[in-house]
Write an enzyme that holds these catalytic residues in place. Structure first.
Site, PDB file in Angstrom:
ATOM      1  N   ASP A  86     -63.979 -23.071   3.086  1.00  0.00           N
ATOM      2  CA  ASP A  86     -62.658 -23.682   2.960  1.00  0.00           C
ATOM      3  C   ASP A  86     -62.863 -25.034   2.284  1.00  0.00           C
ATOM      4  O   ASP A  86     -63.757 -25.795   2.682  1.00  0.00           O
ATOM      5  CB  ASP A  86     -62.040 -23.940   4.333  1.00  0.00           C
ATOM      6  CG  ASP A  86     -61.483 -22.692   4.993  1.00  0.00           C
ATOM      7  OD1 ASP A  86     -61.681 -21.590   4.463  1.00  0.00           O
ATOM      8  OD2 ASP A  86     -60.860 -22.839   6.065  1.00  0.00           O
ATOM      9  N   HIS A 142     -70.260 -19.299   4.050  1.00  0.00           N
ATOM     10  CA  HIS A 142     -70.333 -17.845   4.025  1.00  0.00           C
ATOM     11  C   HIS A 142     -70.874 -17.371   2.678  1.00  0.00           C
ATOM     12  O   HIS A 142     -70.814 -18.101   1.680  1.00  0.00           O
ATOM     13  CB  HIS A 142     -68.957 -17.245   4.295  1.00  0.00           C
ATOM     14  CG  HIS A 142     -68.420 -17.569   5.655  1.00  0.00           C
ATOM     15  ND1 HIS A 142     -68.263 -16.621   6.656  1.00  0.00           N
ATOM     16  CD2 HIS A 142     -68.028 -18.749   6.207  1.00  0.00           C
ATOM     17  CE1 HIS A 142     -67.786 -17.196   7.744  1.00  0.00           C
ATOM     18  NE2 HIS A 142     -67.637 -18.495   7.502  1.00  0.00           N
ATOM     19  N   SER A 226     -69.632 -32.034   3.173  1.00  0.00           N
ATOM     20  CA  SER A 226     -70.381 -32.087   1.941  1.00  0.00           C
ATOM     21  C   SER A 226     -69.833 -31.125   0.915  1.00  0.00           C
ATOM     22  O   SER A 226     -68.645 -30.883   0.855  1.00  0.00           O
ATOM     23  CB  SER A 226     -71.863 -31.841   2.185  1.00  0.00           C
ATOM     24  OG  SER A 226     -72.600 -32.312   1.078  1.00  0.00           O
TER      25      SER A 226
END
Length: 260
Positions: A86, A142, A226
């Protein structure tokens, strides 16, 4: 002058002792009262996370929170790549013949980013995508594709911030910050997943060490915010057409397709 002042202030504060103190604090129960204000400050949607805010013992536990199983939908396609996080898809583009990428008008070296010419040269003329995670974002990473893990290595020690000021005034933050790199082999091309550490807490934790990654599965997480960079080989990949960059993306959202 602004750049010099900014870099000096970062050098004075970005030390092992300050990182140690911050890490110990956010991982202690003393940080628990800050969770509510952290949610308000960054306007975090808590409806898609596992459990309630009362379930988290420390600010660190909340920061690396997991989502409900149905909170994200992976738009699976065997020749597609999906967003690994995200965040903000901040930049996409072509890797130059000088092995550079341009982010916010500033060049960053892919050679420095990956460490050797042998590792970097396959990406000359290829494509890249930069994903920036704000403090508000879900901070688990992911897999963007189905792929075999060909190589994995880490580089760097200290980290500059990777926010707007960090990219503008910092010292090659994307290519020289502490970073963990995983190189994946897809049937239609090679992909490097570069996970870039942030200031103070250089921690990127893997959740498994399997020899293959499945598209959409969780593979790692950041301890505080980050950036993730994807590198694709030349003529092997094309980004989805008709979508603006920069734009907000969710984990599992299709960002492009390999050239069959």
């Amino acid at each position: 002058m602004k750049q010099s002042i900014y870099r000096l202030s970062i050098e004075l504060t970005n030390k092992k002792w300050s990182s140690y103190i911050l890490r110990k604090f956010v991982q202690s129960r003393l940080s628990r009262p800050l969770i509510s204000s952290f949610i308000r400050t960054f306007n975090i949607d808590v409806n898609d996370m596992q459990g309630s805010t009362q379930d988290y013992r420390t600010l660190h536990d909340f920061f690396i929170r997991k989502l409900k199983e149905d909170a994200r939908s992976v738009q699976y396609g065997e020749n597609d790549a999906v967003s690994p996080v995200d965040g903000l898809l901040a930049e996409t583009g072509t890797i130059s013949d000088r092995l550079q990428i341009m982010v916010k008008g500033k060049p960053y070296s892919v050679l420095d980013m990956l460490g050797t010419r042998e590792k970097a040269s396959p990406y000359m003329g290829g494509d890249f995508a930069v994903f920036y995670l704000s403090p508000a974002n879900y901070h688990r990473i992911h897999s963007p594709i189905d792929g075999i893990v060909e190589n994995r290595w880490s580089l760097g020690t200290h980290s500059y911030p990777v926010n707007d000021l960090g990219l503008l005034y910092g010292k090659d933050a994307l290519s020289k910050n502490y970073r963990e790199i995983t190189e994946l082999q897809h049937p239609l091309g090679k992909v490097s997943v570069v996970k870039v550490g942030a200031m103070f807490v250089n921690s990127i934790e893997y959740v498994h060490e399997r020899e293959s990654w499945k598209q959409g599965e969780e593979v790692a997480y950041f301890t505080f915010g980050s950036t993730v960079i994807l590198l694709f080989e030349k003529d092997r990949f094309r980004f989805s057409e008709g979508k603006a960059v920069p734009r907000e993306v969710k984990m599992g959202e299709t960002i492009g397709k390999f050239n069959a």
